[in-house]
Design a protein around this motif. Sequence first.
Motif, PDB file in Angstrom:
ATOM      1  N   ILE A  50       0.838  -1.204   0.000  1.00 22.74           N
ATOM      2  CA  ILE A  50       0.000   0.000   0.000  1.00 22.74           C
ATOM      3  C   ILE A  50       0.872   1.253   0.000  1.00 22.74           C
ATOM      4  CG2 ILE A  50      -1.635   1.330   1.386  1.00 22.74           C
ATOM      5  CD1 ILE A  50      -2.870  -1.381   2.207  1.00 22.74           C
ATOM      6  N   ALA A  51       1.950   1.234   0.766  1.00 23.97           N
ATOM      7  CA  ALA A  51       2.840   2.399   0.838  1.00 23.97           C
ATOM      8  C   ALA A  51       3.508   2.688  -0.504  1.00 23.97           C
ATOM      9  CB  ALA A  51       3.896   2.183   1.912  1.00 23.97           C
ATOM     10  N   LYS A  52       3.806   1.634  -1.237  1.00 29.70           N
ATOM     11  CA  LYS A  52       4.437   1.796  -2.544  1.00 29.70           C
ATOM     12  C   LYS A  52       3.413   1.960  -3.668  1.00 29.70           C
ATOM     13  CE  LYS A  52       8.732   1.588  -1.490  1.00 29.70           C
ATOM     14  NZ  LYS A  52       9.650   2.669  -1.787  1.00 29.70           N
ATOM     15  N   SER A  53       2.130   1.998  -3.312  1.00 30.28           N
ATOM     16  CA  SER A  53       1.031   2.174  -4.278  1.00 30.28           C
ATOM     17  C   SER A  53       1.044   1.098  -5.360  1.00 30.28           C
ATOM     18  CB  SER A  53       1.078   3.563  -4.910  1.00 30.28           C
ATOM     19  OG  SER A  53       0.948   4.547  -3.934  1.00 30.28           O
ATOM     20  N   THR A  54       1.286  -0.125  -4.957  1.00 34.13           N
ATOM     21  CA  THR A  54       1.269  -1.232  -5.915  1.00 34.13           C
ATOM     22  C   THR A  54       0.175  -2.208  -5.528  1.00 34.13           C
ATOM     23  OG1 THR A  54       2.953  -2.350  -4.622  1.00 34.13           O
ATOM     24  CG2 THR A  54       3.700  -1.080  -6.526  1.00 34.13           C
ATOM     25  N   TRP A  55      -1.023  -1.939  -5.995  1.00 35.17           N
ATOM     26  CA  TRP A  55      -2.145  -2.842  -5.752  1.00 35.17           C
ATOM     27  C   TRP A  55      -2.091  -3.955  -6.784  1.00 35.17           C
ATOM     28  CZ3 TRP A  55      -5.415  -2.571  -1.715  1.00 35.17           C
ATOM     29  CH2 TRP A  55      -5.366  -1.402  -0.961  1.00 35.17           C
ATOM     30  N   GLY A  56      -2.517  -5.123  -6.408  1.00 38.23           N
ATOM     31  CA  GLY A  56      -2.530  -6.240  -7.334  1.00 38.23           C
ATOM     32  C   GLY A  56      -2.354  -7.542  -6.592  1.00 38.23           C
ATOM     33  N   LEU A  57      -1.738  -8.500  -7.247  1.00 35.49           N
ATOM     34  CA  LEU A  57      -1.539  -9.813  -6.636  1.00 35.49           C
ATOM     35  C   LEU A  57      -0.652  -9.724  -5.407  1.00 35.49           C
ATOM     36  CD1 LEU A  57      -1.170 -12.297  -9.612  1.00 35.49           C
ATOM     37  CD2 LEU A  57      -3.046 -12.083  -8.000  1.00 35.49           C
ATOM     38  N   PHE A  58       0.272  -8.774  -5.405  1.00 39.66           N
ATOM     39  CA  PHE A  58       1.172  -8.621  -4.260  1.00 39.66           C
ATOM     40  C   PHE A  58       0.407  -8.231  -3.002  1.00 39.66           C
ATOM     41  CE2 PHE A  58       4.993  -6.659  -2.152  1.00 39.66           C
ATOM     42  CZ  PHE A  58       5.731  -7.836  -2.119  1.00 39.66           C
ATOM     43  N   THR A  59      -0.778  -7.662  -3.186  1.00 40.78           N
ATOM     44  CA  THR A  59      -1.631  -7.306  -2.060  1.00 40.78           C
ATOM     45  C   THR A  59      -2.665  -8.386  -1.792  1.00 40.78           C
ATOM     46  OG1 THR A  59      -1.373  -4.996  -2.671  1.00 40.78           O
ATOM     47  CG2 THR A  59      -3.134  -5.497  -1.138  1.00 40.78           C
ATOM     48  N   LEU A  60      -3.210  -8.979  -2.822  1.00 41.08           N
ATOM     49  CA  LEU A  60      -4.307  -9.939  -2.666  1.00 41.08           C
ATOM     50  C   LEU A  60      -3.859 -11.307  -2.155  1.00 41.08           C
ATOM     51  CD1 LEU A  60      -6.413  -9.117  -5.833  1.00 41.08           C
ATOM     52  CD2 LEU A  60      -6.804  -8.389  -3.482  1.00 41.08           C
ATOM     53  N   ILE A  61      -2.713 -11.770  -2.560  1.00 37.85           N
ATOM     54  CA  ILE A  61      -2.243 -13.092  -2.123  1.00 37.85           C
ATOM     55  C   ILE A  61      -2.031 -13.137  -0.609  1.00 37.85           C
ATOM     56  CG2 ILE A  61      -0.321 -14.737  -2.285  1.00 37.85           C
ATOM     57  CD1 ILE A  61      -0.209 -14.082  -5.281  1.00 37.85           C
ATOM     58  N   PRO A  62      -1.366 -12.148   0.003  1.00 34.54           N
ATOM     59  CA  PRO A  62      -1.251 -12.175   1.471  1.00 34.54           C
ATOM     60  C   PRO A  62      -2.608 -12.101   2.173  1.00 34.54           C
ATOM     61  CG  PRO A  62       0.389 -10.704   0.574  1.00 34.54           C
ATOM     62  CD  PRO A  62      -0.500 -11.101  -0.556  1.00 34.54           C
ATOM     63  N   LEU A  63      -3.557 -11.350   1.601  1.00 34.42           N
ATOM     64  CA  LEU A  63      -4.899 -11.289   2.187  1.00 34.42           C
ATOM     65  C   LEU A  63      -5.548 -12.669   2.200  1.00 34.42           C
ATOM     66  CD1 LEU A  63      -6.401  -7.989   0.773  1.00 34.42           C
ATOM     67  CD2 LEU A  63      -5.868  -8.517   3.141  1.00 34.42           C
ATOM     68  N   PHE A  64      -5.385 -13.424   1.134  1.00 34.77           N
ATOM     69  CA  PHE A  64      -5.936 -14.774   1.062  1.00 34.77           C
ATOM     70  C   PHE A  64      -5.301 -15.679   2.115  1.00 34.77           C
ATOM     71  CE2 PHE A  64      -5.481 -19.125  -0.591  1.00 34.77           C
ATOM     72  CZ  PHE A  64      -6.815 -19.481  -0.627  1.00 34.77           C
ATOM     73  N   PHE A  65      -3.982 -15.603   2.257  1.00 35.96           N
ATOM     74  CA  PHE A  65      -3.307 -16.439   3.245  1.00 35.96           C
ATOM     75  C   PHE A  65      -3.679 -16.055   4.672  1.00 35.96           C
ATOM     76  CE2 PHE A  65      -0.138 -17.411  -0.195  1.00 35.96           C
ATOM     77  CZ  PHE A  65      -0.459 -18.748  -0.276  1.00 35.96           C
ATOM     78  N   ILE A  66      -3.858 -14.758   4.930  1.00 37.08           N
ATOM     79  CA  ILE A  66      -4.303 -14.324   6.258  1.00 37.08           C
ATOM     80  C   ILE A  66      -5.683 -14.899   6.547  1.00 37.08           C
ATOM     81  CG2 ILE A  66      -5.064 -12.321   7.605  1.00 37.08           C
ATOM     82  CD1 ILE A  66      -2.727 -10.777   6.359  1.00 37.08           C
ATOM     83  N   TYR A  67      -6.569 -14.840   5.578  1.00 44.03           N
ATOM     84  CA  TYR A  67      -7.916 -15.406   5.738  1.00 44.03           C
ATOM     85  C   TYR A  67      -7.837 -16.894   6.078  1.00 44.03           C
ATOM     86  CZ  TYR A  67     -12.489 -17.225   4.445  1.00 44.03           C
ATOM     87  OH  TYR A  67     -13.685 -17.881   4.447  1.00 44.03           O
ATOM     88  N   LYS A  68      -6.995 -17.624   5.359  1.00 43.01           N
ATOM     89  CA  LYS A  68      -6.856 -19.069   5.611  1.00 43.01           C
ATOM     90  C   LYS A  68      -6.279 -19.338   7.001  1.00 43.01           C
ATOM     91  CE  LYS A  68      -8.002 -21.613   2.245  1.00 43.01           C
ATOM     92  NZ  LYS A  68      -9.235 -22.382   2.316  1.00 43.01           N
ATOM     93  N   LEU A  69      -5.313 -18.551   7.448  1.00 44.63           N
ATOM     94  CA  LEU A  69      -4.716 -18.741   8.770  1.00 44.63           C
ATOM     95  C   LEU A  69      -5.708 -18.422   9.885  1.00 44.63           C
ATOM     96  CD1 LEU A  69      -1.156 -17.244   8.207  1.00 44.63           C
ATOM     97  CD2 LEU A  69      -1.720 -19.638   8.624  1.00 44.63           C
ATOM     98  N   VAL A  70      -6.514 -17.384   9.698  1.00 45.92           N
ATOM     99  CA  VAL A  70      -7.476 -16.992  10.727  1.00 45.92           C
ATOM    100  C   VAL A  70      -8.598 -18.015  10.843  1.00 45.92           C
ATOM    101  CG1 VAL A  70      -9.229 -15.251  11.288  1.00 45.92           C
ATOM    102  CG2 VAL A  70      -6.944 -14.540  10.615  1.00 45.92           C
ATOM    103  N   ASN A  71      -9.003 -18.606   9.729  1.00 44.18           N
ATOM    104  CA  ASN A  71     -10.105 -19.566   9.735  1.00 44.18           C
ATOM    105  C   ASN A  71      -9.650 -21.015   9.875  1.00 44.18           C
ATOM    106  OD1 ASN A  71     -12.189 -17.721   9.550  1.00 44.18           O
ATOM    107  ND2 ASN A  71     -11.965 -17.561   7.349  1.00 44.18           N
ATOM    108  N   ASP A  72      -8.449 -21.223  10.347  1.00 43.53           N
ATOM    109  CA  ASP A  72      -7.925 -22.568  10.572  1.00 43.53           C
ATOM    110  C   ASP A  72      -8.689 -23.249  11.709  1.00 43.53           C
ATOM    111  OD1 ASP A  72      -6.404 -24.831  10.748  1.00 43.53           O
ATOM    112  OD2 ASP A  72      -4.497 -23.791  10.973  1.00 43.53           O
ATOM    113  N   PRO A  73      -9.050 -24.521  11.568  1.00 45.37           N
ATOM    114  CA  PRO A  73      -9.781 -25.213  12.642  1.00 45.37           C
ATOM    115  C   PRO A  73      -9.027 -25.259  13.970  1.00 45.37           C
ATOM    116  CG  PRO A  73      -9.816 -26.522  10.631  1.00 45.37           C
ATOM    117  CD  PRO A  73      -8.916 -25.353  10.387  1.00 45.37           C
ATOM    118  N   LYS A  74      -7.699 -25.179  13.925  1.00 46.65           N
ATOM    119  CA  LYS A  74      -6.930 -25.175  15.177  1.00 46.65           C
ATOM    120  C   LYS A  74      -7.200 -23.908  15.980  1.00 46.65           C
ATOM    121  CE  LYS A  74      -2.960 -28.134  14.352  1.00 46.65           C
ATOM    122  NZ  LYS A  74      -1.502 -28.166  14.298  1.00 46.65           N
TER     123      LYS A  74
END
Length: 91
Positions: A50-74
């Motif tokens: 966000i600071a470098k103003s580069t929206w795209g996969l570099f922003t969306l892929i970490p969001l997906f992984f954060i979602y998966k980590l937060v919704n882990d059954p553990k």
Amino acid sequence: MKSGSAESIEKELDALSDQELQAEAKKLKSFSLTNAVFIGFLAGIIFYSIAKSTWGLFTLIPLFFIYKLVNDPKNLRAKILDKVLQERNLK
């Protein structure tokens, strides 16, 4: 360790002895710490993007992984384990 609904996890944890619950809490504590480090690292990538103003996969892929980590059954298991430990006054 089985994954399932909150009720089945709670029944499974209720059947454990105090020592087994504390051992389980120790295992899940290291899992939670590792999860927090990964989420923080991925959030850092997002903030840098966000600071470098580069929206795209570099922003969306970490969001997906954060979602998966937060919704882990553990994570659900860790929350229920904390609740059971507090009910038994072990925490």
